[in-house]
Write a protein that holds these residues in place. Structure first.
Motif, mmCIF file in Angstrom:
data_model
loop_
_atom_site.group_PDB
_atom_site.id
_atom_site.type_symbol
_atom_site.label_atom_id
_atom_site.label_comp_id
_atom_site.label_asym_id
_atom_site.label_seq_id
_atom_site.Cartn_x
_atom_site.Cartn_y
_atom_site.Cartn_z
ATOM 1 N N ARG A 187 -40.742 -4.799 6.492
ATOM 2 C CA ARG A 187 -40.644 -3.561 7.277
ATOM 3 C C ARG A 187 -40.199 -3.883 8.698
ATOM 4 N NH1 ARG A 187 -44.078 -0.655 10.653
ATOM 5 N NH2 ARG A 187 -45.687 -2.247 10.434
ATOM 6 N N ARG A 188 -39.119 -3.234 9.116
ATOM 7 C CA ARG A 188 -38.644 -3.429 10.493
ATOM 8 C C ARG A 188 -39.609 -2.721 11.436
ATOM 9 N NH1 ARG A 188 -33.309 -0.774 12.988
ATOM 10 N NH2 ARG A 188 -34.776 0.931 13.145
ATOM 11 N N ILE A 189 -40.047 -3.442 12.474
ATOM 12 C CA ILE A 189 -40.973 -2.825 13.427
ATOM 13 C C ILE A 189 -40.328 -2.598 14.789
ATOM 14 C CG2 ILE A 189 -43.081 -3.586 12.311
ATOM 15 C CD1 ILE A 189 -43.207 -5.889 14.348
ATOM 16 N N ALA A 190 -39.227 -3.291 15.085
ATOM 17 C CA ALA A 190 -38.578 -3.096 16.380
ATOM 18 C C ALA A 190 -37.212 -3.749 16.377
ATOM 19 C CB ALA A 190 -39.421 -3.694 17.504
ATOM 20 N N ALA A 191 -36.346 -3.208 17.226
ATOM 21 C CA ALA A 191 -35.030 -3.807 17.452
ATOM 22 C C ALA A 191 -34.619 -3.456 18.873
ATOM 23 C CB ALA A 191 -34.011 -3.282 16.448
ATOM 24 N N GLY A 192 -33.958 -4.394 19.543
ATOM 25 C CA GLY A 192 -33.512 -4.140 20.904
ATOM 26 C C GLY A 192 -33.695 -5.354 21.784
ATOM 27 N N PRO A 193 -33.825 -5.141 23.102
ATOM 28 C CA PRO A 193 -34.003 -6.264 24.024
ATOM 29 C C PRO A 193 -35.257 -7.073 23.690
ATOM 30 C CG PRO A 193 -33.489 -4.258 25.234
ATOM 31 C CD PRO A 193 -33.731 -3.859 23.807
#
Length: 198
Positions: free
Chosen positions: A16-22
């Motif tokens: 499960r993806r929990i975050a993406a970004g900086p």
């Protein structure tokens, strides 16, 4: 000296993806997931290369942020000494055959200047091909870490390298949605880079 954009990352709790970004945002989301009892393995990847990003998530959110690596800069710090310190020249060992050293010695500017010029020419002329190779390695790296236990992993990997996009899509349909979406995005980026490099 300018600061390079922060690393973009993606974090998964199991599949499960929990975050993406900086990196800072992803680190805080990973810390929150860990403190909330993450259900699976908590893995963070560099979004461009799919290399794992190792973070120390102990302590408070402020502690986690304080331990993040500093932003990269586009120049090495200036070190005083012999050579050309303002250019950021770094001495390392190069092993060549005698005929290579003879040829380098006969070039204008000497061996170091010639090697720098050859490297810059190769970087320019192979930019697209290198980008395609690196994008393909990113897919392979992510699949190795995240999809090895999923159905049709091997067949999907072969379909990716053969650029069989329909087959790849078919084989990844049964994968968890977040993993499937990310690996397809990586694969599309790699195939586009390969077309540009041809």
């Amino acid at each position: 000296m300018s600061i390079i954009e922060p690393v973009s990352c993606i974090a998964f709790d199991g599949h499960r993806r929990i975050a993406a970004g900086p990196l800072a945002d992803v680190a805080l989301a990973a810390k929150q997931a860990l403190d909330g009892g993450a259900q699976g393995r908590l893995l963070i990847f560099d979004d461009l290369s799919s290399r794992p990003v190792e973070l120390d998530l102990r302590g408070s959110p402020a502690d986690v942020l304080a331990r993040l690596p500093p932003p990269a800069v586009d120049e090495e710090p200036v070190q005083r000494g012999p050579g050309r310190p303002k250019l950021g020249v770094v001495a390392r060992e190069v092993t060549l055959l005698p005929r290579h050293w003879d040829w380098l010695a006969s070039q204008p500017g000497g061996a170091s200047a010639t090697l720098r010029r050859l490297v810059e020419e190769a970087r320019r002329s192979h930019r697209e091909r290198d980008a395609a190779r690196l994008a393909g390695e990113a897919v392979d790296r992510f699949m190795h870490a995240m999809t090895g236990d999923l159905p049709h992993h091997e067949e999907a990997s072969r379909a990716f390298w053969r650029k069989e996009s329909e087959r790849f899509t078919q084989l990844t349909d049964a994968w968890p949605a977040d993993v499937r979406e990310h690996v397809r995005r990586l694969a599309t980026r790699a195939w586009q880079a390969a077309v540009a490099g041809d």
